[in-house]
Design a protein around this motif. Sequence first.
Motif, PDB file in Angstrom:
ATOM      1  N   GLY A 130     100.445  43.503  56.017  1.00  0.00           N
ATOM      2  CA  GLY A 130      99.260  43.617  55.744  1.00  0.00           C
ATOM      3  C   GLY A 130      98.821  42.605  55.071  1.00  0.00           C
ATOM      4  N   ALA A 131     100.227  41.799  53.912  1.00  0.00           N
ATOM      5  CA  ALA A 131      99.824  40.863  53.167  1.00  0.00           C
ATOM      6  C   ALA A 131      99.056  39.641  53.350  1.00  0.00           C
ATOM      7  CB  ALA A 131     100.865  40.840  51.936  1.00  0.00           C
ATOM      8  N   ARG A 132      98.322  38.924  53.493  1.00  0.00           N
ATOM      9  CA  ARG A 132      97.897  37.931  53.484  1.00  0.00           C
ATOM     10  C   ARG A 132      97.784  36.374  52.442  1.00  0.00           C
ATOM     11  NH1 ARG A 132      95.002  38.032  58.762  1.00  0.00           N
ATOM     12  NH2 ARG A 132      93.826  35.973  57.869  1.00  0.00           N
ATOM     13  N   ILE A 133      98.311  35.190  52.724  1.00  0.00           N
ATOM     14  CA  ILE A 133      97.892  34.330  52.197  1.00  0.00           C
ATOM     15  C   ILE A 133      97.749  33.172  51.962  1.00  0.00           C
ATOM     16  CG2 ILE A 133     100.232  35.231  50.637  1.00  0.00           C
ATOM     17  CD1 ILE A 133     101.864  32.457  51.941  1.00  0.00           C
ATOM     18  N   ALA A 134      96.276  32.143  51.465  1.00  0.00           N
ATOM     19  CA  ALA A 134      95.879  31.516  52.197  1.00  0.00           C
ATOM     20  C   ALA A 134      96.677  30.340  51.838  1.00  0.00           C
ATOM     21  CB  ALA A 134      94.608  31.150  51.612  1.00  0.00           C
ATOM     22  N   VAL A 135      96.924  29.021  53.030  1.00  0.00           N
ATOM     23  CA  VAL A 135      98.411  28.061  52.162  1.00  0.00           C
ATOM     24  C   VAL A 135      98.514  27.618  54.136  1.00  0.00           C
ATOM     25  CG1 VAL A 135      99.923  29.227  51.356  1.00  0.00           C
ATOM     26  CG2 VAL A 135     100.077  29.587  53.678  1.00  0.00           C
ATOM     27  N   ASP A 136      98.918  25.990  53.504  1.00  0.00           N
ATOM     28  CA  ASP A 136      99.127  24.996  55.098  1.00  0.00           C
ATOM     29  C   ASP A 136     100.118  26.189  55.494  1.00  0.00           C
ATOM     30  OD1 ASP A 136     100.777  23.184  56.381  1.00  0.00           O
ATOM     31  OD2 ASP A 136      98.721  21.851  55.623  1.00  0.00           O
TER      32      ASP A 136
ATOM     33  N   GLU B 167     106.741  10.620  47.502  1.00  0.00           N
ATOM     34  CA  GLU B 167     105.055   9.436  47.266  1.00  0.00           C
ATOM     35  C   GLU B 167     104.031   9.933  48.100  1.00  0.00           C
ATOM     36  OE1 GLU B 167     103.398   5.820  46.335  1.00  0.00           O
ATOM     37  OE2 GLU B 167     106.013   6.740  45.601  1.00  0.00           O
ATOM     38  N   LYS B 168     103.588  10.245  49.343  1.00  0.00           N
ATOM     39  CA  LYS B 168     102.868  10.945  49.560  1.00  0.00           C
ATOM     40  C   LYS B 168     102.081  12.127  48.320  1.00  0.00           C
ATOM     41  CE  LYS B 168     104.144  10.502  54.368  1.00  0.00           C
ATOM     42  NZ  LYS B 168     104.088  11.056  55.273  1.00  0.00           N
ATOM     43  N   LEU B 169     103.056  12.438  48.082  1.00  0.00           N
ATOM     44  CA  LEU B 169     101.822  13.507  47.286  1.00  0.00           C
ATOM     45  C   LEU B 169     102.122  13.460  46.107  1.00  0.00           C
ATOM     46  CD1 LEU B 169     105.392  16.860  47.300  1.00  0.00           C
ATOM     47  CD2 LEU B 169     102.423  16.903  48.007  1.00  0.00           C
ATOM     48  N   MET B 170     103.046  12.270  45.619  1.00  0.00           N
ATOM     49  CA  MET B 170     102.045  11.636  43.987  1.00  0.00           C
ATOM     50  C   MET B 170     100.832  10.335  44.235  1.00  0.00           C
ATOM     51  SD  MET B 170     105.264  13.161  41.852  1.00  0.00           S
ATOM     52  CE  MET B 170     103.580  14.214  42.201  1.00  0.00           C
ATOM     53  N   ALA B 171     100.417  10.261  45.343  1.00  0.00           N
ATOM     54  CA  ALA B 171      99.445   9.729  45.823  1.00  0.00           C
ATOM     55  C   ALA B 171      98.620  10.479  46.355  1.00  0.00           C
ATOM     56  CB  ALA B 171      99.735   8.626  46.257  1.00  0.00           C
ATOM     57  N   GLY B 172      98.719  11.367  46.936  1.00  0.00           N
ATOM     58  CA  GLY B 172      97.303  12.572  46.604  1.00  0.00           C
ATOM     59  C   GLY B 172      97.484  12.501  48.054  1.00  0.00           C
ATOM     60  N   LYS B 173      97.961  12.183  49.469  1.00  0.00           N
ATOM     61  CA  LYS B 173      97.746  11.823  50.508  1.00  0.00           C
ATOM     62  C   LYS B 173      98.562  12.672  51.755  1.00  0.00           C
ATOM     63  CE  LYS B 173      97.240   6.667  49.402  1.00  0.00           C
ATOM     64  NZ  LYS B 173      98.107   5.532  50.025  1.00  0.00           N
ATOM     65  N   ILE B 174      98.688  13.766  51.191  1.00  0.00           N
ATOM     66  CA  ILE B 174      99.058  14.700  51.690  1.00  0.00           C
ATOM     67  C   ILE B 174      97.756  15.764  52.263  1.00  0.00           C
ATOM     68  CG2 ILE B 174     100.584  16.903  52.008  1.00  0.00           C
ATOM     69  CD1 ILE B 174     103.088  15.156  51.541  1.00  0.00           C
ATOM     70  N   ALA B 175      97.524  15.777  53.164  1.00  0.00           N
ATOM     71  CA  ALA B 175      95.642  16.718  53.516  1.00  0.00           C
ATOM     72  C   ALA B 175      96.898  17.852  53.545  1.00  0.00           C
ATOM     73  CB  ALA B 175      95.539  16.394  54.564  1.00  0.00           C
ATOM     74  N   PHE B 176      95.285  19.452  53.658  1.00  0.00           N
ATOM     75  CA  PHE B 176      96.659  20.307  54.075  1.00  0.00           C
ATOM     76  C   PHE B 176      95.816  20.970  54.329  1.00  0.00           C
ATOM     77  CE2 PHE B 176      99.148  19.533  49.978  1.00  0.00           C
ATOM     78  CZ  PHE B 176      99.978  20.230  49.753  1.00  0.00           C
ATOM     79  N   LYS B 177      95.949  21.517  55.466  1.00  0.00           N
ATOM     80  CA  LYS B 177      95.622  22.518  56.046  1.00  0.00           C
ATOM     81  C   LYS B 177      95.373  23.831  56.236  1.00  0.00           C
ATOM     82  CE  LYS B 177      95.019  24.096  61.222  1.00  0.00           C
ATOM     83  NZ  LYS B 177      95.346  24.039  62.974  1.00  0.00           N
ATOM     84  N   MET B 178      95.070  24.490  55.445  1.00  0.00           N
ATOM     85  CA  MET B 178      94.749  25.709  54.998  1.00  0.00           C
ATOM     86  C   MET B 178      94.293  26.623  56.039  1.00  0.00           C
ATOM     87  SD  MET B 178      96.181  24.858  52.012  1.00  0.00           S
ATOM     88  CE  MET B 178      95.857  26.661  50.592  1.00  0.00           C
ATOM     89  N   GLU B 179      94.957  28.017  55.453  1.00  0.00           N
ATOM     90  CA  GLU B 179      94.499  28.949  56.452  1.00  0.00           C
ATOM     91  C   GLU B 179      94.969  30.293  56.136  1.00  0.00           C
ATOM     92  OE1 GLU B 179      96.217  28.889  60.434  1.00  0.00           O
ATOM     93  OE2 GLU B 179      97.531  27.323  60.204  1.00  0.00           O
ATOM     94  N   VAL B 180      94.240  31.591  56.254  1.00  0.00           N
ATOM     95  CA  VAL B 180      95.192  32.420  56.275  1.00  0.00           C
ATOM     96  C   VAL B 180      95.610  33.349  57.067  1.00  0.00           C
ATOM     97  CG1 VAL B 180      94.108  34.934  55.615  1.00  0.00           C
ATOM     98  CG2 VAL B 180      92.345  33.451  54.859  1.00  0.00           C
ATOM     99  N   ILE B 181      96.981  33.485  56.630  1.00  0.00           N
ATOM    100  CA  ILE B 181      98.235  33.996  57.342  1.00  0.00           C
ATOM    101  C   ILE B 181      98.621  35.094  56.928  1.00  0.00           C
ATOM    102  CG2 ILE B 181     100.012  33.055  58.546  1.00  0.00           C
ATOM    103  CD1 ILE B 181      99.353  29.901  57.547  1.00  0.00           C
TER     104      ILE B 181
END
Length: 187
Positions: free
Chosen positions: A68-74, A22-36
């Motif tokens: 050494g590969a890094r991705i930007a994700v929550d 429900e939160k995903l469909m409503a766009g109510k999930i905040a993503f804290k993106m960081e390079v990891i």
Amino acid sequence: MEIAYNNGHRLNMLVNDLLDMEKLMAGKIAFKMEVIPLEDLLYQAIAENQAYADTYHVRLSLQTGCMGARIAVDRLRFQQIMSNLLSNAAKFSYQGQEITISVSILGDSARIAVADRGCGIPPDFHARVFQKFSQVDSSSSRKKEGSGLGLAITRELVERMDGAIQFHSVVGEGTTFFITFPLAAAP
């Protein structure tokens, strides 16, 4: 008491999945993106999911070529994705088998594969794999628990973090899910 506990646990998982969807469909999930570093994320996924895999008598292993590969994700949502994929792989693997997580670099993207050696997904079900409440065995007497929301949630999370998800499956041999994320620039 054990039946009541198990039913309560299943109900709790269903409610949590419903709330997440429900939160995903409503766009109510905040993503804290960081390079990891990707390797760190995958070792964490194995550490957090091996106990669950143990209940199905399967082992998780990491074959990485992504030093050494890094991705930007929550980080939290990435672990939710991996938990969904690894728990499904554990549930549907044959006992004594190994679930393999591997990484390949494809141009400017990292491709993570989660491969099980289990029953596979019937071809007539492939089109519905990522649909909400979708299960191969949706009978009330099914042997595998779940809400049928895990892969729908997984797809939404992957796509909201600029990734893509797909799968390949052969009945009787197993299933591999592939998630792809853009590589992040080195700091």
